[in-house]
Write a protein that holds these residues in place. Structure first.
Motif, mmCIF file in Angstrom:
data_model
loop_
_atom_site.group_PDB
_atom_site.id
_atom_site.type_symbol
_atom_site.label_atom_id
_atom_site.label_comp_id
_atom_site.label_asym_id
_atom_site.label_seq_id
_atom_site.Cartn_x
_atom_site.Cartn_y
_atom_site.Cartn_z
ATOM 1 N N UNK A 18 6.015 0.786 2.840
ATOM 2 C CA UNK A 18 4.618 1.027 2.467
ATOM 3 C C UNK A 18 3.703 0.692 3.628
ATOM 4 N N UNK A 19 2.712 1.577 3.851
ATOM 5 C CA UNK A 19 1.663 1.309 4.829
ATOM 6 C C UNK A 19 0.375 1.188 4.040
ATOM 7 N N UNK A 20 -0.190 -0.040 4.008
ATOM 8 C CA UNK A 20 -1.427 -0.238 3.251
ATOM 9 C C UNK A 20 -1.307 0.307 1.828
ATOM 10 N N UNK A 21 -0.205 0.042 1.200
ATOM 11 C CA UNK A 21 -0.057 0.449 -0.190
ATOM 12 C C UNK A 21 0.364 1.894 -0.392
ATOM 13 N N UNK A 22 0.544 2.684 0.678
ATOM 14 C CA UNK A 22 0.999 4.066 0.510
ATOM 15 C C UNK A 22 2.492 4.160 0.803
ATOM 16 N N UNK A 23 3.237 4.795 -0.097
ATOM 17 C CA UNK A 23 4.678 4.942 0.116
ATOM 18 C C UNK A 23 4.947 5.845 1.298
ATOM 19 N N UNK A 24 5.908 5.454 2.120
ATOM 20 C CA UNK A 24 6.293 6.311 3.235
ATOM 21 C C UNK A 24 7.803 6.205 3.445
ATOM 22 N N UNK A 25 8.392 7.310 3.889
ATOM 23 C CA UNK A 25 9.839 7.338 4.131
ATOM 24 C C UNK A 25 10.052 7.741 5.578
#
Lengths: 356, 287, 360
Positions: A314-321
């Motif tokens: 997560x970057x600042x609460x955003x999911x990332x893969x």
């Protein structure tokens, strides 16, 4: 071989369609060039099988015309259109031998026996079925039966197009590789027009020169596998192609530049005025790399799948893969950056022009 | 082997066993008993050994009845199977009309068998029956009570009317299970209607048709009620099939020994044919 | 339930052996994948674990207690099938609640348990719908919720994602390990796809023709297969193999080309063997590459946008090379390829792995 034109095709299964949702296929205009390999890719219910059946003549479209090489075939039935179709599960005539199965379409059309023997012999060699020629079709494995289905199409010298309806559904993963490469080789050698329907993006991208991505009865994007992968026009295409699919992160415009959470990125839209609606950044996991100068990421899990590792965070609460290589080390306090020129900006899910 | 056996369930079968014992096993044993003995009444029995069996097998009467029976079964199968399949092919695939057709097809099967016999008896009477009167009106000399040809014609017509529906229902079920993709592939291959039937529908119906053949053969081999009520076995013994002959011998002539022996032979024949069919069916399935 | 054990279990049906001599021990809270091609015995094995079938020989133990003769009703097992099996006339709520109703729990308990399961599987907005009004993915989620709500000690899933679209499969597969971890039961998951086993993690048992060829942590089995059959079962794209001869510090292929023996194979005996390697261990050799280079002919290239699969002919063998990015090679052209031997596998004449310490 033929060029196929679809002109204003609309189709509804209900007799009296009123609302948009009653139409299985909304307005479609397409051209499939002679000898091309096309894939119709989309989730269940997107209309790809309906479109295929309209092309083959098994369904008559509610509206619109179809032309094969400038000849209007909308009212012509399947057998007169001279197409071949391979279905989801292998269709063979159980009581006949492999050889008779292949000869069947030719016999029905009154072709001379000598010619039949020649064409069947060629097709058996093409598909590597010579050893099974005299066996009863009933006793074969699924992939051999699918080859026979394919053979019944290829045995006809004048076949206009070969249509495939999710043909590898019942085939084991290992045999899928063999059949797929064989299909590609056959297309290379004989240049039939081939239309392939599937929900499996690997099958679509490996087979076709041109992929048509469909969703809810409409075409979202048409292009080469590379185009669809690198520059998806819609976030749906980004999601649907690629395993895992594209990362879609909500962003905002801050003084002409794009801001993800607290971080400003080096990408910006060309036209900053009139940007209403949802703004999102699309970046594929393959293009997110560990970079000591990048954005801080909190890693939630690492899946080792052999040839690569799938890192979810997560970057600042955003999911990332992101994807890491087989032997790559995952740093403890990680930072990631997006490869230059690989990210896209989407306003209301449609791609907009960017610079940087 | 470490299998755990639980034998308590056998107790649940006990009541059925007792019932079957009384209604089937004991009478069967009695028949076997009678078939090897002779009596002149007064419950005095003499052991005769295989004499009755030899008599039956040598008797012309038995051969004639057996011949008639085979002819009847063969004719029935030859007519009902193709007719049943043909009707099933024309029935609609779904919707309201399909349900209606199914109900109509089922109706003849619901009528009690002796009622069927009685119905056709009256129906075929040359003076008051619609069929009998109608045929005579058209100039055909028809009277099933004293013409052998007419009697056979009526018996067979009655059986076809009564039982073709069974074949239709079985064949219809078999047809419905064929996936649509086969028909589409055949359409694309340019197959004619006949080719579709021969290469797709018939092979896929094989299992169902085997059941139909087995059922119809067994039933027609054992047929009793309908022809008996219709013709009484007549005129003369023109339509006296095996079972009718058997009953005549047992009850009519009170020749228990012969009747018992005939019963045993009849039973063994039926058993043999059933076993043959069963083996063929299951062997076909393993393939 | 803490452990499930199968001891020398075999099953033969009319002379044909479906399962041969399987011994397995599964622990509480573990996810165990049964990986193998169709008809390799996955479903048969699961049916034996559930108690739907009796083994011809061998025993099944739950927590050390022999349950071989115990019928499935009394075994506290739940099963999810490939074909989205749900009660068509009941709503999603009722479907999930059904095992609890059979067990006679109170309405309050049922309510709570069902809502928990629905939240876990993202079914809250659909609780009032009947299965026919749901998509395939949602129907399968309902079936999984129903299996979990039972609180069974053993949950068996027979290729549950096989009938779903590619993307739905991906989504559900990413969620499943978290869903399973919360439950603490023993999970057994059958699949034909090696990539699915790798994505799920846990342990994997590879099956071929009714035998379990290897059982262990998934990545272990993938990297260190004990025999060539296991290696083949676990490879997607297919494993590249070649007959070769080990002579001292070199391995010589049938084409005469030689590659250096990697460190981990140093102690292997000399002689004929079969080498195996995954497509991503092959790369097209750059101009400067000298070590472990081989020649091959390109047959056809498949491009997926992010990767390219190059089908090659090397001597008598057909190989697949996995390259990153879009690479187009002319068919029938010759290429020089390089083999990364760090994970090279070698098998003896009987198919057993020659990597020391990992032999069967």
């Amino acid at each position: 071989m033929a060029r196929i034109e679809l002109d204003g095709i609309r189709h509804a299964y209900l007799p009296d369609p009123k609302a948009d949702s009653d139409w299985a296929l909304k307005e479609l205009n397409m051209q499939w060039r002679d000898g091309g390999a096309y894939a119709l890719l989309g989730p269940s219910g997107c209309g790809k099988t309906t479109l295929l059946n309209i092309a083959s003549g098994l369904i008559r479209p509610t509206l619109g015309r179809i032309r094969f090489d400038d000849r209007d075939v909308t009212d012509v039935g399947a057998e007169a259109r001279n197409i071949a179709q391979v279905f989801q599960f292998p269709v063979v005539y159980d009581t006949m031998t492999v050889r008779d199965n292949l000869a069947f379409p030719l016999r029905n059309r009154g072709v001379a026996e000598a010619e039949i023997a020649k064409r069947v012999g060629e097709t058996l060699t093409m598909l590597d079925l010579n050893g099974l020629a005299s066996r009863k079709a009933r006793r074969l494995t699924a992939d051999q039966k699918q080859k026979i289905s394919l053979g019944r199409g290829m045995v006809r010298a004048d076949v206009a197009a070969i249509l495939f309806d999710e043909p590898l559904t019942v085939i084991d993963p290992l045999m899928k590789w063999e059949l797929r490469s064989q299909l590609k080789l056959l297309h290379r050698r004989f240049g039939h027009t081939m239309i392939y329907v599937t929900h499996d993006q690997t099958e679509a991208l490996t087979f076709a020169d041109t992929v048509v991505v469909m969703f809810e009865g409409e075409v979202v994007q048409t292009g080469t596998p590379e185009e669809l992968f690198e520059r998806p026009k819609h976030t749906f295409v980004g999601y649907f192609i690629g395993s895992p699919g594209m990362n879609v992160l909500p962003v905002a415009i801050d003084g002409g530049a794009v801001r993800l959470g607290k971080h400003k990125l080096a990408i910006s839209p060309v036209k900053t005025g009139n940007l209403t609606g949802k703004l999102e950044l699309g970046i594929r996991p393959e293009y997110v790399r560990f970079d000591p100068n990048g954005l801080p990421i909190r890693i939630a899990s690492v899946e080792d799948i052999g040839r690569r590792k799938i890192v979810r965070g997560r970057i600042d609460g955003n999911d990332i893969v992101l994807i890491a290589r087989e032997n790559e080390e995952i740093p403890a306090s990680a930072r990631v950056a997006f490869e230059r020129g690989r990210a896209g900006l989407y306003a209301d899910s449609w791609r907009i022009e960017t610079k940087g | 082997m470490d299998k755990v056996w639980n034998n308590r369930a056998w107790f649940m079968v006990l009541p059925v066993l007792i019932l079957v014992a009384f209604n089937a096993v004991v009478p069967l044993m009695t028949v076997v008993n009678y078939s090897v003995q002779d009596t002149f009444g007064d419950n005095i029995f003499f052991f005769e050994g295989a004499r009755w069996f030899r008599d039956v097998v040598d008797s012309d009467r038995f051969h004639a009845a057996f011949g008639r029976q085979l002819l009847f079964s063969a004719t029935i199968l030859a007519i009902e199977l193709p007719l049943g399949v043909a009707i099933a092919l024309t029935m609609p695939r779904g919707g309201f009309w399909a349900s209606l057709c199914l109900v109509l097809m089922a109706l003849p099967l619901l009528i009690p068998w002796n009622v069927v016999g009685a119905m056709w008896n009256i129906f075929a009477l040359p003076d008051i029956g619609l069929l009998g009167y109608g045929l005579n009106y058209l100039g055909i000399r028809y009277n099933f009570t004293n013409q052998i040809g007419a009697a056979w014609f009526t018996v067979i017509l009655m059986d076809v009317w009564h039982w073709t529906s069974l074949v239709v229902l079985l064949a219809y079920a078999g047809l419905r299970s064929i996936d649509d993709a086969y028909y589409r592939a055949a359409q694309i291959d340019g197959a004619s209607r006949w080719a579709v039937f021969r290469f797709i529908q018939l092979p896929k119906m094989k299992r169902v048709l085997t059941i139909a053949v087995l059922l119809r053969f067994m039933d027609s081999f054992m047929v009793y009620t309908e022809p008996f009520v219709l013709t009484g076995g007549g005129p003369g013994n023109a339509t006296t099939f095996l079972s009718i002959d058997l009953v005549k011998a047992a009850l009519g002539e009170f020749n228990l020994g012969i009747a018992a022996a005939m019963s045993i032979i009849y039973f063994l024949m039926t058993l043999l044919v059933s076993w043959l069919f069963y083996t063929l069916m299951t062997r076909g399935e393993e393939q | 339930m803490s452990t499930l054990e199968l001891r020398n279990v075999s099953k033969a049906v009319s002379g044909e052996s479906h399962i041969s001599n399987v011994t397995l021990r599964l622990e509480r809270g573990s996810l165990n994948v049964l990986l193998g091609p169709t008809l390799s015995g996955k479903t048969s094995l699961m049916r034996l674990m559930a108690g739907l079938d009796q083994p011809s020989s061998g025993t099944v133990h739950f927590d050390g207690v022999d349950v071989t003769g115990v019928p499935v009703r009394r075994r506290n097992v739940a099963m999810v099938y490939q074909q989205f099996v749900n009660y068509p006339a009941l709503t999603v709520f009722e479907n999930i609640a059904s095992p609890l109703r059979v067990a006679g729990r109170s309405q309050g308990e049922i309510d709570k348990a069902v809502r928990e399961a629905a939240t876990l599987l993202k079914l809250e907005p659909y609780l009032d719908r009947t299965p026919l009004n749901l998509s395939g993915g949602q129907q399968q989620r309902t079936a999984i919720a129903r299996a979990l709500v039972k609180g069974a000690g053993l949950v068996l899933l027979d290729e549950p994602l096989a009938n779903l679209d590619y993307k739905l499969r991906e989504e559900l597969r990413a969620e499943l390990p978290k869903v399973f971890a919360r439950s603490g039961a023993i999970f057994v998951y059958a699949t034909t796809e090696p990539s699915e086993a790798l994505l799920l993690g846990g342990n994997t048992a590879t099956l071929r023709e009714g035998r379990v060829t290897q059982f262990g942590p998934t990545v272990e089995v993938y990297r260190h297969p004990v025999d060539i059959e296991t290696a083949r079962t676990f490879a997607d794209p297919p494993l590249n193999t070649a007959m070769a001869k080990k002579i001292g510090k070199k391995v010589v292929l049938s084409t005469g080309e030689a590659i250096a023996v990697p460190g981990h194979l140093g102690a292997a005996p000399d002689g004929t063997c079969t080498i195996g390697f995954h497509p991503h261990h092959l790369s097209v050799a750059g101009k400067a590459a000298k070590r472990d280079c081989l020649g091959a002919k390109v047959l056809v290239t498949e491009i997926t946008g992010s990767e390219s699969f190059v089908h090659l002919q090397h001597g008598d063998d057909r190989w697949i090379l996995l390259a990153e990015g879009v690479r187009v090679y002319e068919p029938e052209s010759e290429v020089r390829i390089q083999l990364d031997t760090r994970h090279l596998m070698a098998f003896d004449g009987a198919g057993r792995s020659l990597v020391p310490g990992k032999a069967a």
